[in-house]
Design a protein around this motif. Structure first.
Motif, PDB file in Angstrom:
ATOM      1  N   PRO A  13       0.826  -1.206   0.000  1.00 52.71           N
ATOM      2  CA  PRO A  13       0.000   0.000   0.000  1.00 52.71           C
ATOM      3  C   PRO A  13       0.864   1.262   0.000  1.00 52.71           C
ATOM      4  O   PRO A  13       1.987   1.258   0.502  1.00 52.71           O
ATOM      5  CB  PRO A  13      -0.819  -0.106   1.288  1.00 52.71           C
ATOM      6  N   MET A  14       0.317   2.321  -0.566  1.00 55.50           N
ATOM      7  CA  MET A  14       1.015   3.604  -0.552  1.00 55.50           C
ATOM      8  C   MET A  14       1.098   4.145   0.872  1.00 55.50           C
ATOM      9  O   MET A  14       2.088   4.752   1.265  1.00 55.50           O
ATOM     10  CB  MET A  14       0.279   4.627  -1.445  1.00 55.50           C
ATOM     11  N   LYS A  29      -2.447   0.405  -6.519  1.00 54.84           N
ATOM     12  CA  LYS A  29      -1.934  -0.658  -7.389  1.00 54.84           C
ATOM     13  C   LYS A  29      -3.035  -1.376  -8.162  1.00 54.84           C
ATOM     14  O   LYS A  29      -2.807  -2.441  -8.702  1.00 54.84           O
ATOM     15  CB  LYS A  29      -1.165  -1.701  -6.561  1.00 54.84           C
ATOM     16  N   GLY A  30      -4.246  -0.837  -8.200  1.00 59.17           N
ATOM     17  CA  GLY A  30      -5.344  -1.453  -8.944  1.00 59.17           C
ATOM     18  C   GLY A  30      -6.175  -2.400  -8.091  1.00 59.17           C
ATOM     19  O   GLY A  30      -5.708  -2.940  -7.085  1.00 59.17           O
ATOM     20  N   LEU A  31      -7.427  -2.593  -8.519  1.00 56.70           N
ATOM     21  CA  LEU A  31      -8.363  -3.412  -7.743  1.00 56.70           C
ATOM     22  C   LEU A  31      -7.990  -4.896  -7.751  1.00 56.70           C
ATOM     23  O   LEU A  31      -8.203  -5.596  -6.756  1.00 56.70           O
ATOM     24  CB  LEU A  31      -9.783  -3.223  -8.268  1.00 56.70           C
ATOM     25  N   ASP A  32      -7.432  -5.384  -8.846  1.00 56.58           N
ATOM     26  CA  ASP A  32      -7.018  -6.803  -8.878  1.00 56.58           C
ATOM     27  C   ASP A  32      -5.933  -7.075  -7.837  1.00 56.58           C
ATOM     28  O   ASP A  32      -5.975  -8.073  -7.120  1.00 56.58           O
ATOM     29  CB  ASP A  32      -6.514  -7.190 -10.270  1.00 56.58           C
ATOM     30  N   ASN A  33      -4.951  -6.188  -7.771  1.00 62.22           N
ATOM     31  CA  ASN A  33      -3.880  -6.350  -6.783  1.00 62.22           C
ATOM     32  C   ASN A  33      -4.388  -6.150  -5.359  1.00 62.22           C
ATOM     33  O   ASN A  33      -3.856  -6.747  -4.423  1.00 62.22           O
ATOM     34  CB  ASN A  33      -2.719  -5.402  -7.078  1.00 62.22           C
ATOM     35  N   LEU A  34      -5.412  -5.310  -5.198  1.00 64.18           N
ATOM     36  CA  LEU A  34      -6.014  -5.138  -3.874  1.00 64.18           C
ATOM     37  C   LEU A  34      -6.668  -6.441  -3.427  1.00 64.18           C
ATOM     38  O   LEU A  34      -6.515  -6.858  -2.280  1.00 64.18           O
ATOM     39  CB  LEU A  34      -7.037  -4.000  -3.880  1.00 64.18           C
TER      40      LEU A  34
END
Length: 129
Positions: A13-14, A29-34
């Motif tokens: 996470p940022m 980092k995008g919803l898939d990576n989340l």
């Protein structure tokens, strides 16, 4: 467990902060990576399972509502839907300074949590309903 989980994740996470059992993070980092991060978090311990709420606009964390407006982060007071706003009955057998300090402390809390004058005034307007 939380810092280890973040350290071992391929996507970090940022921003990440934890208070007891609540976690707030900013993810870029995008919803898939989340979803991958969430699955990784739930695989760390067999009896600890995370739930998560996400939004591209606003999310509550503890008693703060964090909103993104025009690329800026704005904070305001968040109250759960079940909150009844019952504090201390004014006719209770407490010293007067205790009863008046409830009003003062809530006002001060609202002022500190609201990052803009507009959100502060909106909250004050909502409390008078």
């Amino acid at each position: 467990m939380g810092t280890r989980m973040v350290r071992l994740s391929p996507h970090k996470p940022m921003f990440y902060v934890r208070f007891i059992d609540d976690i707030f993070m900013i993810w870029d980092k995008g919803l898939d990576n989340l979803q991958t991060f969430f699955n990784l978090a739930n695989s760390f311990h067999p009896s600890i399972k995370f739930t998560f709420d996400y939004s591209l606009k606003e999310v509550p964390f503890l008693d703060v509502l964090v909103t993104i407006e025009g690329g800026k982060t704005i904070t305001s007071v968040y109250t759960k839907p079940t909150d009844r706003h019952t504090y201390l009955h004014f006719h209770s057998f407490h010293p007067r300074h205790t009863k008046t300090s409830v009003v003062y402390s809530q006002f001060l809390r609202y002022r500190r949590l609201c990052s803009t004058d507009n959100t502060f005034l909106e909250i004050l307007g909502d409390t008078q309903k």
